[in-house]
Design a protein around this motif. Structure first.
Motif, short mmCIF file in Angstrom:
data_model
loop_
_atom_site.label_atom_id
_atom_site.label_comp_id
_atom_site.label_asym_id
_atom_site.label_seq_id
_atom_site.Cartn_x
_atom_site.Cartn_y
_atom_site.Cartn_z
N ARG A 1 -16.07 -2.71 -10.88
CA ARG A 1 -14.85 -2.32 -10.18
C ARG A 1 -14.32 -3.51 -9.39
O ARG A 1 -15.01 -4.04 -8.54
CB ARG A 1 -15.15 -1.16 -9.25
CG ARG A 1 -13.90 -0.58 -8.59
CD ARG A 1 -14.24 0.66 -7.79
NE ARG A 1 -13.04 1.23 -7.20
CZ ARG A 1 -13.04 2.32 -6.43
NH1 ARG A 1 -14.20 2.94 -6.19
NH2 ARG A 1 -11.91 2.79 -5.93
N ARG A 2 -13.11 -3.89 -9.70
CA ARG A 2 -12.52 -5.07 -9.07
C ARG A 2 -11.63 -4.64 -7.90
O ARG A 2 -10.99 -3.60 -7.96
CB ARG A 2 -11.69 -5.86 -10.08
CG ARG A 2 -12.50 -6.30 -11.30
CD ARG A 2 -11.60 -7.00 -12.30
NE ARG A 2 -12.36 -7.37 -13.50
CZ ARG A 2 -11.81 -7.94 -14.57
NH1 ARG A 2 -10.53 -8.19 -14.59
NH2 ARG A 2 -12.56 -8.23 -15.62
N ARG A 3 -11.61 -5.45 -6.89
CA ARG A 3 -10.76 -5.17 -5.73
C ARG A 3 -9.33 -5.58 -6.02
O ARG A 3 -9.09 -6.46 -6.85
CB ARG A 3 -11.27 -5.92 -4.51
CG ARG A 3 -11.26 -7.41 -4.67
CD ARG A 3 -11.81 -8.08 -3.42
NE ARG A 3 -11.79 -9.54 -3.55
CZ ARG A 3 -12.24 -10.35 -2.61
NH1 ARG A 3 -12.74 -9.86 -1.50
NH2 ARG A 3 -12.19 -11.66 -2.79
N PRO A 4 -8.35 -4.95 -5.39
CA PRO A 4 -6.94 -5.29 -5.65
C PRO A 4 -6.66 -6.76 -5.32
O PRO A 4 -7.22 -7.33 -4.38
CB PRO A 4 -6.16 -4.34 -4.73
CG PRO A 4 -7.12 -3.24 -4.42
CD PRO A 4 -8.49 -3.86 -4.44
N SER A 5 -5.76 -7.34 -6.10
CA SER A 5 -5.39 -8.73 -5.87
C SER A 5 -4.43 -8.84 -4.69
O SER A 5 -3.89 -7.85 -4.18
CB SER A 5 -4.73 -9.30 -7.13
OG SER A 5 -3.55 -8.60 -7.43
N GLY B 1 -1.45 -6.24 -3.12
CA GLY B 1 -1.36 -5.90 -1.71
C GLY B 1 -0.01 -6.24 -1.11
O GLY B 1 0.56 -5.46 -0.32
N ALA B 2 0.55 -7.40 -1.47
CA ALA B 2 1.86 -7.79 -0.94
C ALA B 2 2.95 -6.85 -1.44
O ALA B 2 3.84 -6.44 -0.68
CB ALA B 2 2.18 -9.23 -1.34
N LEU B 3 2.90 -6.49 -2.74
CA LEU B 3 3.91 -5.57 -3.26
C LEU B 3 3.80 -4.20 -2.60
O LEU B 3 4.82 -3.55 -2.31
CB LEU B 3 3.74 -5.46 -4.78
CG LEU B 3 4.07 -6.71 -5.59
CD1 LEU B 3 3.81 -6.48 -7.07
CD2 LEU B 3 5.52 -7.13 -5.39
N GLY B 4 2.57 -3.74 -2.36
CA GLY B 4 2.41 -2.46 -1.68
C GLY B 4 2.95 -2.49 -0.27
O GLY B 4 3.59 -1.53 0.19
N LEU B 5 2.71 -3.59 0.46
CA LEU B 5 3.23 -3.71 1.82
C LEU B 5 4.75 -3.73 1.84
O LEU B 5 5.40 -3.09 2.68
CB LEU B 5 2.68 -4.98 2.47
CG LEU B 5 3.12 -5.26 3.92
CD1 LEU B 5 2.69 -4.12 4.83
CD2 LEU B 5 2.53 -6.58 4.40
N ILE B 6 5.37 -4.44 0.88
CA ILE B 6 6.83 -4.47 0.81
C ILE B 6 7.39 -3.08 0.50
O ILE B 6 8.40 -2.65 1.08
CB ILE B 6 7.28 -5.49 -0.26
CG1 ILE B 6 6.91 -6.92 0.19
CG2 ILE B 6 8.77 -5.40 -0.52
CD1 ILE B 6 7.20 -7.97 -0.84
N ALA B 7 6.71 -2.33 -0.39
CA ALA B 7 7.18 -0.98 -0.71
C ALA B 7 7.10 -0.06 0.51
O ALA B 7 8.01 0.74 0.76
CB ALA B 7 6.35 -0.41 -1.87
#
Length: 410
Positions: A213-217, A221-227
């Motif tokens: 299981r890989r952690r989010p890149s 994270g940046a795109l989620g914060l902008i959304a």
């Protein structure tokens, strides 16, 4: 990481009592199935030792092809076998330049895959400006010598074989390993009889990194914060936007009082109107206008055709110093040696005249104009005037320069 993963894959295909020992040496001449070197390099990142083995195999294949077939030759089907050996199929003939470029490109691709090590830098330096195949082979062998360990060759070959198996998605074709497996009872049950699977087949081994299981890149994270920020801003602005839209809709289609749409309410009451029986107020006499200035000399005389007076440096005020420029125009045909003039200051209310000292200017033969600048102190007064008067070669005067220029009162 690749070395640890390939070691894990190799251990899963070895028997339990033979995992501590490396596999037997695989014959180099046995040309078995493999994978193209470009595909392998695109999937896996090699260690310096693995890359050095592949480069040594490539040099060995080039030397064999040079001794067996036509030279120069063309490189075709560069693959890494299931046993972990790099093989090159040399067919046809080619120019020496094309062959050298193909060899350099192959070695550079292997060196580029091995990032972050001294081997890659040494390989790039050895391949620079090399046109002869013998010199290239010699320099490359010296470059990979520090990373070639004969004692670790068998283990590195096993790791390369594991990389090939992981890339192709099939098990390693090692008959000894397959024959000695002890975990056959854990395999899926296959009914006896005819089957499409070959003898000795077992399910492919899944790559262990597929289950990790890989952690989010950082990009996710940046795109989620902008959304999230966009949603918060939309929720905050939505009531205000809806209120403005509703107000505009009501103003256009549903006005409250249509009779007041075209009326502008006054912001202050109008001034009171004067009464008819009240006499108008008399104006206050602030003074009389000054009389005209009498210079007492004509505007032109003799060889002097015109005299003018202007301000030389801005505005002149009563009670202050004033720079005056005097221009005297002459008849070029007349022989005039010098011109003498002075500036007079006139008090237009009292009639007092204040002359200044005379100024003499030499005149060149044929000159049409001479000028001079004088600085005079103006006396205090409500209405003054300044004029220039010549005394030689003839008497002429300029128009008066009024101070102030307008609205003067005595």
């Amino acid at each position: 990481m690749i070395e640890a993963v390939t070691g894990l894959l190799a251990r899963r295909t070895e028997p339990a009592d033979a995992r501590s020992d490396p596999p037997e040496h695989i014959d180099h001449d046995a040309r078995v199935r493999g994978v193209a070197v470009g595909r392998l390099l695109a999937v896996a990142a090699l260690t310096p030792e693995q890359a050095a083995l592949l480069v040594a195999d490539a040099l060995h294949e080039l030397e064999l092809a040079r001794g067996e077939g036509p030279y120069p030759f063309r490189l075709r089907n560069v693959t890494v076998s299931d046993a972990g050996h790099l093989t090159i199929e040399c067919a046809g003939s080619a120019s020496r330049r094309d062959m050298n470029e193909a060899v350099v490109e192959l070695l550079r691709s292997i060196a580029t895959n091995c990032r972050g090590s001294a081997l890659a830098d040494r390989l790039h330096e050895s391949l620079a400006e090399t046109t002869d195949l013998d010199a290239l082979v010699h320099r490359v062998r010296q470059a990979i010598a520090p990373d070639v360990d004969p004692a670790e060759e068998r283990r590195k070959r096993c790791q390369l074989a594991g990389l090939v198996a992981a890339t192709t998605g099939r098990p390693r074709p090692d008959t000894e390993v397959v024959g000695e497996r002890t975990d056959v009872r854990d395999w899926p049950y296959v009914a006896a009889g005819s089957t499409l699977a070959p003898s000795g087949w077992f399910p492919p081994v899944r790559n262990p990194w597929h289950r990790k299981r890989r952690r989010p890149s950082r990009r996710q994270g940046a795109l989620g914060l902008i959304a999230i920020l966009i949603l918060v801003a939309a929720a905050w602005m939505a009531p205000r936007v809806w209120s403005e839209l509703r107000r505009g809709w009501d103003a256009v289609l549903n006005p409250v009082n249509p009779s007041e749409q075209n009326q502008i309410r006054p912001v202050s009451p109008p001034p009171p109107e004067p009464q008819a029986d009240q006499p108008p107020s008399a104006t206050i006499d602030v003074g009389r206008p000054p009389p005209p200035v009498d210079i007492g000399a004509p505007g032109s005389a003799g060889p002097i055709t015109l005299v003018t007076v202007t301000r030389a440096n801005g505005e002149c005020l009563p009670g202050q110093a004033c720079a005056i420029r005097v221009d005297i125009r002459l008849d070029p045909a007349a022989a005039v040696g010098a011109v003498t003039w002075r500036v007079n200051v006139y008090d237009r209310c009292s009639g007092e005249v204040r002359p200044t000292s005379d100024v003499t200017l030499p005149v060149q033969p044929g000159s049409q104009q001479v000028y001079g600048i004088v600085r005079t102190d103006l006396p205090p007064g409500a209405a003054l005037a300044v004029a220039a008067v010549t005394s030689a070669p003839a008497t002429a005067a300029s128009e008066p320069l009024l101070v102030p220029a307008e609205n003067a009162r005595c």
